[in-house]
Design a protein around this motif. Structure first.
Motif, short mmCIF file in Angstrom:
data_model
loop_
_atom_site.label_atom_id
_atom_site.label_comp_id
_atom_site.label_asym_id
_atom_site.label_seq_id
_atom_site.Cartn_x
_atom_site.Cartn_y
_atom_site.Cartn_z
N GLY A 48 8.50 65.08 -18.69
CA GLY A 48 7.63 63.91 -18.82
C GLY A 48 6.79 63.70 -17.56
O GLY A 48 5.60 63.41 -17.64
N TRP A 49 7.41 63.88 -16.41
CA TRP A 49 6.71 63.75 -15.12
C TRP A 49 5.57 64.76 -15.03
O TRP A 49 4.46 64.43 -14.63
N SER A 50 5.85 66.00 -15.49
CA SER A 50 4.80 67.04 -15.46
C SER A 50 3.64 66.67 -16.37
O SER A 50 2.47 66.85 -16.01
N ARG A 51 3.98 66.13 -17.56
CA ARG A 51 2.90 65.77 -18.49
C ARG A 51 2.06 64.63 -17.91
O ARG A 51 0.84 64.61 -18.05
N ALA A 52 2.73 63.69 -17.24
CA ALA A 52 1.99 62.58 -16.62
C ALA A 52 1.07 63.12 -15.52
O ALA A 52 -0.07 62.67 -15.38
N GLN A 53 1.57 64.10 -14.74
CA GLN A 53 0.74 64.73 -13.70
C GLN A 53 -0.49 65.39 -14.32
O GLN A 53 -1.58 65.33 -13.77
N ASP A 54 -0.29 66.04 -15.48
CA ASP A 54 -1.42 66.69 -16.16
C ASP A 54 -2.50 65.67 -16.50
O ASP A 54 -3.69 65.94 -16.34
N ILE A 55 -2.04 64.50 -16.98
CA ILE A 55 -3.02 63.45 -17.34
C ILE A 55 -3.74 62.96 -16.09
O ILE A 55 -4.95 62.75 -16.09
N MET A 56 -2.97 62.82 -14.98
CA MET A 56 -3.59 62.39 -13.71
C MET A 56 -4.70 63.37 -13.31
O MET A 56 -5.79 62.98 -12.92
N ARG A 57 -4.39 64.67 -13.42
CA ARG A 57 -5.38 65.69 -13.04
C ARG A 57 -6.59 65.63 -13.97
O ARG A 57 -7.73 65.69 -13.53
N ALA A 58 -6.32 65.46 -15.28
CA ALA A 58 -7.41 65.49 -16.26
C ALA A 58 -8.32 64.27 -16.16
O ALA A 58 -9.47 64.30 -16.60
N THR A 59 -7.78 63.19 -15.59
CA THR A 59 -8.58 61.95 -15.55
C THR A 59 -9.04 61.59 -14.15
O THR A 59 -9.47 60.47 -13.91
N GLU A 60 -8.95 62.55 -13.22
CA GLU A 60 -9.44 62.29 -11.86
C GLU A 60 -10.89 61.82 -11.89
O GLU A 60 -11.73 62.48 -12.50
N PRO A 61 -11.18 60.71 -11.23
CA PRO A 61 -12.53 60.14 -11.34
C PRO A 61 -13.62 61.10 -10.88
O PRO A 61 -14.69 61.14 -11.45
N ASN A 62 -13.35 61.92 -9.82
CA ASN A 62 -14.42 62.76 -9.28
C ASN A 62 -14.42 64.15 -9.85
O ASN A 62 -15.27 64.97 -9.52
N ARG A 63 -13.47 64.39 -10.75
CA ARG A 63 -13.29 65.74 -11.24
C ARG A 63 -14.56 66.32 -11.87
O ARG A 63 -14.90 67.46 -11.66
N THR A 64 -15.25 65.50 -12.65
CA THR A 64 -16.36 66.04 -13.41
C THR A 64 -17.70 65.89 -12.73
O THR A 64 -18.71 66.30 -13.24
N ARG A 65 -17.70 65.26 -11.52
CA ARG A 65 -18.98 65.11 -10.83
C ARG A 65 -19.05 66.05 -9.65
O ARG A 65 -18.15 66.08 -8.83
N ARG A 66 -20.11 66.84 -9.60
CA ARG A 66 -20.24 67.71 -8.44
C ARG A 66 -21.68 67.96 -8.11
O ARG A 66 -22.51 67.95 -9.03
#
Ligand SMILES: [Zn+2]
Length: 445
Positions: free
Chosen positions: A427-445
């Motif tokens: 469950g912790w790993s899945r939550a980490q995946d969501i954290m990574r997928a929803t990083e605010p700056n992830r999609t802006r470059r």
């Protein structure tokens, strides 16, 4: 139009069009209806060399005419298209065409494009809408024709003319192989005929995503003419078609419309299902129960009749009656996720420690087999919270928001889950995946 411009235009449409979450455009999930549709799809998927158990047929709560695939796991069909088509063969033709897109890997090309576009923050929004469309679970009567988000998605997922021609040919081949008259594809073309002459904003979404030209229709007809289809007995297919379409129609339309059309003397299963739904909506539970009792008497081993009763009872606030009905359904179909989800939901309504624990088991099993059920995720969060597992409750809530495209909410709850769950646990790993997928700056470059 460049991909960036397209995404920008799409994002604007999406921002304006996104309805309030409670009324979100989404899927109409129903165990009995989906079972019927799967009976129609099964021979086609098998003819395509794919595994029927791996591809879901999902109905979008939208009265416009469209069908599309987003990946290799589901065919999405708008309710409006199912209701407008007049034969089981034509609906199978639509399914065959969409399954052909999957079998031909047409979605793969788009997801590669999607990766290229990942840097663009606007893409995240479009993808969120895509996920939301794929996981909504609106309440009864939540609305017809709020289809803008769905239509925007359909445009986003449009195919090239070459892909269309290939999907037509493959689809017709599957139909012939499965014993479905390939001429039925003509009904689909006829429905969209003339759409090309309309201005783009007046065309149906399907016409925009699946360009229908006279040339394309003629090519398909010529190809169909040289196929020698296997003959098959259509009785069983027709039965499931009438059940699925009838249930969808009665669910979406007014009780008076349904009762006028179906009448009171037809004692066939599809007629009884429609009357049961109409009476339930009135609401007249006593008459609805009588109709379902007739169905169960005729086919006592059909889990979907018990499920129908359970669903009507829980929607009417009768938890104990719902539990009894769902228990019968689960006994007959112990692996059907939608039935397990309804059973779990009914158990939760009793709100006792014993039933909460039983609910959690049922809901976890359902979740492991069905990732497109938003209602289930909400119930699962309640079950975890009541049984003292707040970390998993936060994770379920994060997953639900993620599926709705609400990235900030998803991230907030995923962060809570990370804090509360044992480091390194699944469950912790899945939550980490969501954290990574929803990083605010992830999609802006
Ligand atoms: Zn197509």
């Amino acid at each position: 139009m460049s991909l960036f411009r397209l995404l920008q235009a799409l994002a604007l449409i999406v921002v304006v069009a996104l309805p309030a979450p409670a009324r979100a455009v989404g899927l109409l999930r129903d165990a009995g209806m989906e079972h019927g549709l799967n009976q129609l799809a099964r021979p086609i998927i098998a003819a395509a060399g794919l595994s029927p158990s791996r591809i879901q047929i999902l109905v979008i709560n939208d009265m416009s005419l469209n069908a599309f695939v987003t990946n290799g796991r589901a065919v999405f069909i708008h309710a409006g298209l199912i209701l407008r088509l007049q034969s089981s063969e034509a609906l199978q033709a639509v399914i065959a065409h969409e399954v052909a897109h999957i079998a031909n890997g047409h979605y793969v090309r788009r997801s590669i494009n999607a990766q290229n576009a990942q840097r663009n923050s606007l893409f995240g929004l479009a993808a969120g809408v895509a996920a939301g469309v794929a996981s909504g679970n609106p309440a009864l009567g939540a609305g017809i024709a709020q289809g803008t988000a769905g239509s925007a998605l359909g445009v986003f997922l449009s195919h090239t003319r070459a892909e269309e021609a290939a999907a037509d040919k493959s689809g017709l081949r599957y139909m012939a192989r499965a014993g479905i008259p390939p001429e039925a594809m003509a009904e689909v073309f006829d429905l969209f005929a003339g759409q090309e002459a309309l201005a783009p904003e007046r065309q149906s979404a399907w016409a925009r995503t699946h360009p229908v030209s006279r040339e394309r229709a003629r090519a398909a007809e010529n190809f169909a003419a040289v196929l020698s289809p296997r003959t098959s007995d259509r009785t069983e297919t027709e039965y499931w078609y009438q059940r699925a379409r009838g249930k969808l129609s009665a669910y979406l339309r007014s009780p008076s419309y349904t009762l006028d059309r179906v009448g009171l003397s037809d004692m066939s299963d599809p007629a009884r299902i429609q009357r049961a739904m109409a009476y339930f909506k009135m609401p007249d539970m006593s008459k609805a129960r009588t109709e379902v009792a007739g169905l169960i008497e005729a086919r006592p081993d059909d889990p979907y009749f018990h499920e129908l009763l359970g669903w009507m009872e829980i929607e009417s606030g009768n938890a104990e009656r719902a539990i009894d009905a769902y228990r019968e359904a689960v006994a007959l179909a112990p692996r059907a996720p939608m039935i397990l989800a309804g059973y779990g939901r009914s158990l939760l309504a009793l709100n006792t420690p014993a039933t909460d624990a039983e609910a959690l088991t049922a809901l976890e099993t359902a979740r492991s087999r069905d990732r497109n059920n938003q209602r289930l995720l909400r119930d699962l969060a309640v079950a975890y919270a009541r049984t003292g597992n707040n970390g998993m409750a936060s994770l379920s809530t994060a997953q639900r928001y993620e599926a709705m495209g609400r990235r900030e909410d998803a991230r907030l709850h995923a962060a809570r889950a990370v804090d509360q769950l044992p480091v390194g646990s699944p469950g912790w790993s899945r939550a980490q995946d969501i954290m990574r997928a929803t990083e605010p700056n992830r999609t802006r470059r």
